[in-house]
Write a protein that holds these residues in place. Structure first.
Motif, PDB file in Angstrom:
ATOM      1  N   ALA A   1       0.832  -1.203   0.000  1.00  0.00           N
ATOM      2  CA  ALA A   1       0.000   0.000   0.000  1.00  0.00           C
ATOM      3  C   ALA A   1       0.869   1.257   0.000  1.00  0.00           C
ATOM      4  CB  ALA A   1      -0.921   0.005   1.215  1.00  0.00           C
ATOM      5  N   VAL A   2       0.412   2.240  -0.751  1.00  0.00           N
ATOM      6  CA  VAL A   2       1.131   3.508  -0.892  1.00  0.00           C
ATOM      7  C   VAL A   2       0.112   4.643  -0.820  1.00  0.00           C
ATOM      8  CG1 VAL A   2       2.414   4.949  -2.548  1.00  0.00           C
ATOM      9  CG2 VAL A   2       2.990   2.526  -2.288  1.00  0.00           C
ATOM     10  N   LEU A   3       0.497   5.741  -0.197  1.00  0.00           N
ATOM     11  CA  LEU A   3      -0.366   6.915  -0.151  1.00  0.00           C
ATOM     12  C   LEU A   3       0.281   8.044  -0.959  1.00  0.00           C
ATOM     13  CD1 LEU A   3      -2.424   8.259   2.792  1.00  0.00           C
ATOM     14  CD2 LEU A   3      -1.024   9.870   1.481  1.00  0.00           C
ATOM     15  N   LEU A   4      -0.494   8.600  -1.875  1.00  0.00           N
ATOM     16  CA  LEU A   4      -0.015   9.699  -2.708  1.00  0.00           C
ATOM     17  C   LEU A   4      -0.736  10.988  -2.343  1.00  0.00           C
ATOM     18  CD1 LEU A   4       1.469  10.916  -5.207  1.00  0.00           C
ATOM     19  CD2 LEU A   4      -0.492  10.181  -6.576  1.00  0.00           C
ATOM     20  N   GLU A   5       0.040  11.978  -1.947  1.00  0.00           N
ATOM     21  CA  GLU A   5      -0.478  13.337  -1.843  1.00  0.00           C
ATOM     22  C   GLU A   5      -0.179  13.960  -3.200  1.00  0.00           C
ATOM     23  OE1 GLU A   5      -2.065  14.976   0.484  1.00  0.00           O
ATOM     24  OE2 GLU A   5      -1.919  13.621   2.199  1.00  0.00           O
ATOM     25  N   ALA A   6      -1.216  14.141  -3.994  1.00  0.00           N
ATOM     26  CA  ALA A   6      -0.994  14.522  -5.390  1.00  0.00           C
ATOM     27  C   ALA A   6      -0.489  15.950  -5.545  1.00  0.00           C
ATOM     28  CB  ALA A   6      -2.282  14.331  -6.177  1.00  0.00           C
ATOM     29  N   GLY A   7      -0.836  16.809  -4.602  1.00  0.00           N
ATOM     30  CA  GLY A   7      -0.399  18.198  -4.668  1.00  0.00           C
ATOM     31  C   GLY A   7      -1.095  18.987  -3.583  1.00  0.00           C
ATOM     32  N   SER A   8      -0.693  20.246  -3.432  1.00  0.00           N
ATOM     33  CA  SER A   8      -1.257  21.067  -2.364  1.00  0.00           C
ATOM     34  C   SER A   8      -2.479  21.843  -2.857  1.00  0.00           C
ATOM     35  CB  SER A   8      -0.213  22.061  -1.860  1.00  0.00           C
ATOM     36  OG  SER A   8      -0.815  22.970  -0.952  1.00  0.00           O
ATOM     37  N   ILE A   9      -3.553  21.774  -2.081  1.00  0.00           N
ATOM     38  CA  ILE A   9      -4.742  22.560  -2.433  1.00  0.00           C
ATOM     39  C   ILE A   9      -4.908  23.760  -1.501  1.00  0.00           C
ATOM     40  CG2 ILE A   9      -5.988  20.708  -3.567  1.00  0.00           C
ATOM     41  CD1 ILE A   9      -7.553  20.280  -0.937  1.00  0.00           C
ATOM     42  N   ILE A  10      -3.967  23.940  -0.606  1.00  0.00           N
ATOM     43  CA  ILE A  10      -3.995  25.127   0.248  1.00  0.00           C
ATOM     44  C   ILE A  10      -3.109  26.217  -0.354  1.00  0.00           C
ATOM     45  CG2 ILE A  10      -2.037  24.623   1.787  1.00  0.00           C
ATOM     46  CD1 ILE A  10      -5.531  25.783   2.942  1.00  0.00           C
TER      47      ILE A  10
END
Ligand SMILES: [Zn+2]
Length: 339
Positions: free
Chosen positions: A291-300
């Motif tokens: 399992a891997v978690l991707l934070e695709a980019g910043s929305i803040i």
């Protein structure tokens, strides 16, 4: 200051699953009792963690079909080539990884049968972070996950599934992990979008509404847990994701390796690809498959939010993820050598 309970990783079960989907086992009582983290801004780094002292996940219900999940050692490449691809360590945390644990795993699978789960981070009720323009992270996660699903299916990964969950965070967490474990899936990729701790937030007004933003950080990041029962395979896939995101011209979020992040600081496993270690994330450590978690980019980040809202950026990221899955599934990556 408004605080949001942020419980990322677990949720309910979406429609369209493989046969055993409805047998949700609540054998994970330990999960139910895990402490819930109340975090700053509904933001990744609180993506849901629990005591790091939990025992390792059960070995039963291992992901079956994917060869890498079961006998990676037997499939490992010769030592010489493996050595070339040894992951560069940048800032390992308290526990050092043995080099052997960092060797990419030679993989081989049939795309038409390979079961990858795209876990849509958060739920409609517990929406995760709120963007600079007041859009929930869940909306971003769902849009991107759907695009990735389309691309993977177009490439022959017919068994790709979206894992959509419902409900409040705590309950959805239990369901999310149980659903993934009972499918059973061969590989899980959890899709998220990033924000920042409250201390970095600044005020601004968007469409007449008081809003908050931080333009300080940007970029994607990839997380793995050393407590995943198939950490080696997880790390291999994470490296591929990071490599392909980079190949698409994207930069990773470097702040997680910096002291300024305080308790949100994470060990950076690869300074080239932006792979971090986050052992406590439940969706990574309680799932029985890689399992891997991707934070695709910043929305803040106000500029990056606009990009993340665009179909073009979703296409770029989806192409990167799809390329990573193809390489993971096919042995050609093993022949490409170092990044
Ligand atoms: Zn999230």
């Amino acid at each position: 200051m408004k605080r949001r309970e942020f419980i990322c990783v677990l949720g309910s079960i979406a429609s369209g699953y493989w046969p055993r989907r409805r047998t949700i086992i609540v054998a994970t009582a330990a999960i139910v009792l895990l402490p819930i983290e109340v975090s700053d801004a509904g933001w990744l780094s609180d993506v849901f963690k629990s005591s790091s002292k939990q025992s390792k996940p059960s070995k039963q219900g291992k992901s079956p079909k994917h060869v890498t999940s079961r006998k990676p050692a037997a499939l490992a490449r010769p030592a010489a080539s493996a050595k070339r691809r040894t992951v560069k360590l940048a800032a390992l945390g308290p526990v050092r990884l043995k080099p052997a644990a960092l060797k990419p795993v030679a993989t081989r699978c049939d795309p038409s049968k390979f079961r990858i789960v795209l876990d849509v981070g958060h739920t409609a009720e517990s929406e995760g972070a709120i963007s600079a323009r007041n859009v929930s992270e869940f909306v971003f996660n769902l849009r991107l996950a759907k695009r990735i699903e389309e691309k993977l299916k177009a490439e022959g990964f017919a068994e790709t599934k979206l894992l959509l969950t419902e409900g409040k965070a705590r309950r959805s967490l239990v369901k999310r992990v149980a659903a993934a474990n009972n499918l059973p899936a061969d590989l899980l990729l959890s899709i998220h979008h990033d924000s920042v701790p409250n201390k970095f937030l600044e005020d601004w007004e968007f469409e007449g509404k008081k809003s908050r933003f931080s333009d300080r950080f940007s970029g994607y990041s990839v997380f793995v847990s050393r407590n995943n029962p198939d950490f080696k395979t997880s790390l291999s896939f994470a490296e591929l994701i990071g490599k392909e995101m980079k190949a698409q011209g994207l930069d990773y979020a470097q702040q997680y390796s910096q002291p300024i992040m305080g308790r949100h600081q994470r060990p950076l496993l690869n300074k080239e690809t932006g792979v971090y270690r986050y052992d406590e994330l439940i969706v990574l450590r309680k799932t029985r498959m890689a399992a891997v978690l991707l934070e695709a980019g910043s929305i803040i980040n106000r500029d990056e939010e606009l990009k993340m809202s665009s179909p073009e950026r979703r296409d770029i990221i989806s192409s990167g993820v799809t390329a990573a899955v193809k390489e993971f599934c096919e042995p050609r990556w093993a022949m490409l050598g170092p990044l």
